[in-house]
Design an enzyme around this catalytic site. Structure first.
Site, short mmCIF file in Angstrom:
data_model
loop_
_atom_site.label_atom_id
_atom_site.label_comp_id
_atom_site.label_asym_id
_atom_site.label_seq_id
_atom_site.Cartn_x
_atom_site.Cartn_y
_atom_site.Cartn_z
N ASP A 148 0.87 -1.17 0.00
CA ASP A 148 0.00 0.00 0.00
C ASP A 148 0.91 1.23 0.00
OD1 ASP A 148 -2.28 1.77 0.63
OD2 ASP A 148 -1.39 1.83 2.64
N ASP A 165 -0.16 5.13 0.95
CA ASP A 165 -0.41 6.09 2.04
C ASP A 165 -0.47 5.38 3.39
OD1 ASP A 165 -0.78 8.50 0.40
OD2 ASP A 165 -2.55 7.45 -0.35
N ASP A 175 -1.46 -0.80 5.88
CA ASP A 175 -1.83 -0.34 7.23
C ASP A 175 -3.34 -0.40 7.47
OD1 ASP A 175 -2.33 1.79 5.42
OD2 ASP A 175 -2.26 3.23 7.06
#
Length: 281
Positions: free
Chosen positions: A75, A77, A222
């Site tokens: 991922d 961001d 996250d």
């Protein structure tokens, strides 16, 4: 649940992907789900590296054979970059306070704002997308690389393990990330690729592009609702980056999809891979 010691990672140079890839949709297809994995730790590393924080392995069925790992998909961001977007403020700006609280109560693992917007009228959608784009632009002005990201990518390069990227941000943000930090991920799929996370389609597209099985790939991110869900549904291994311990909260105890691994920083990831996977080039 067992625990894994980790060590500080040395820096190796990054490489640039020699073949750019398109973001055209590829018809998703199914692969077998991965088996659980576990292997004793390489004892010689203890004499060479200090052992800081621990990474958590979440697994249920032990096995003696380490799985082969051929690629890692990240991922962007909050994983490769330091979190700078105030998502709560953005969600409230798009949904309104009351609707935000209602949806948050119904979805403890997180709010899929893009999914909610898709059911709105075109006029309302346009306003919502403009609001999101404004928050994303402000985030780009403060874009920072996540500690440990460059070192991890260098070590993956040394093992000839491929790197891909899946984000719900726009392509312009991905391009700026590549330019600013000198790291290239191939393929790098933004939200212009449909369907986007948590649908497994983008991860299956990358596996098809690499000509590997999903159980030879790890998804690192996250977000439980986006990254872990995408990886699990595709049949890949998953690693949740939880810097603050937010996912230790009781509200996440009964979520449907749980990661195979959980770490508090990217510096823990490489030792985790060394211990539990076959990384031979």
């Amino acid at each position: 649940m067992s625990f894994i010691n980790t060590f500080s990672i040395i820096t190796l140079p990054n490489s640039i992907c020699p073949h750019p890839h398109s973001q055209k949709n590829s018809k998703p297809f199914k692969y077998p789900m991965p088996l659980s994995k576990s292997k004793p730790f390489f004892s010689f590393l203890h004499s060479k590296f200090p052992l800081p924080q621990m990474a958590t392995l979440i697994t249920t069925t032990p096995t003696h054979k380490r799985a082969r790992l051929k690629g890692v998909v990240f991922d962007m961001d909050g994983t490769l970059t330091v979190p700078v977007i105030d998502f709560v403020a953005m969600y409230k700006a798009v949904l309104g306070d009351d609707e935000y609280r209602r949806i948050k109560a119904e979805s403890p693992s997180g709010i899929d704002i893009l999914h909610h917007i898709e059911s709105w009228s075109p006029e309302k959608q346009q306003i919502a997308y403009e609001t999101i784009a404004d928050y994303e632009r402000r985030g780009l002005d403060r874009l920072q690389i996540m500690p440990g990201a460059a070192e991890l990518c260098g070590l993956l390069n040394a093992k000839k393990i491929r790197r891909g990227l899946i984000t719900r941000n726009v392509k312009g943000a991905v391009d700026l990330f590549h330019q600013r930090f000198g790291m290239t991920f191939c393929p790098a799929l933004s939200r212009e690729f449909r369907p986007y996370k948590p649908d497994p389609a983008p991860l299956l597209h990358i596996c098809s592009d690499w000509e590997v099985l999903p159980n030879e790939v790890m998804m690192i991110g996250d977000s439980l609702k986006d990254d872990v869900a995408c990886g699990k549904r595709a049949g890949a291994f998953t690693c949740l980056l939880d810097q603050t311990g937010r996912y230790d909260s009781p509200e996440y105890a009964n979520v449907d999809l749980k990661p195979d691994f959980k770490v508090s920083s990217l510096t823990e990831v490489y030792l985790l891979l060394e211990e539990h996977f076959d990384l031979a080039p």
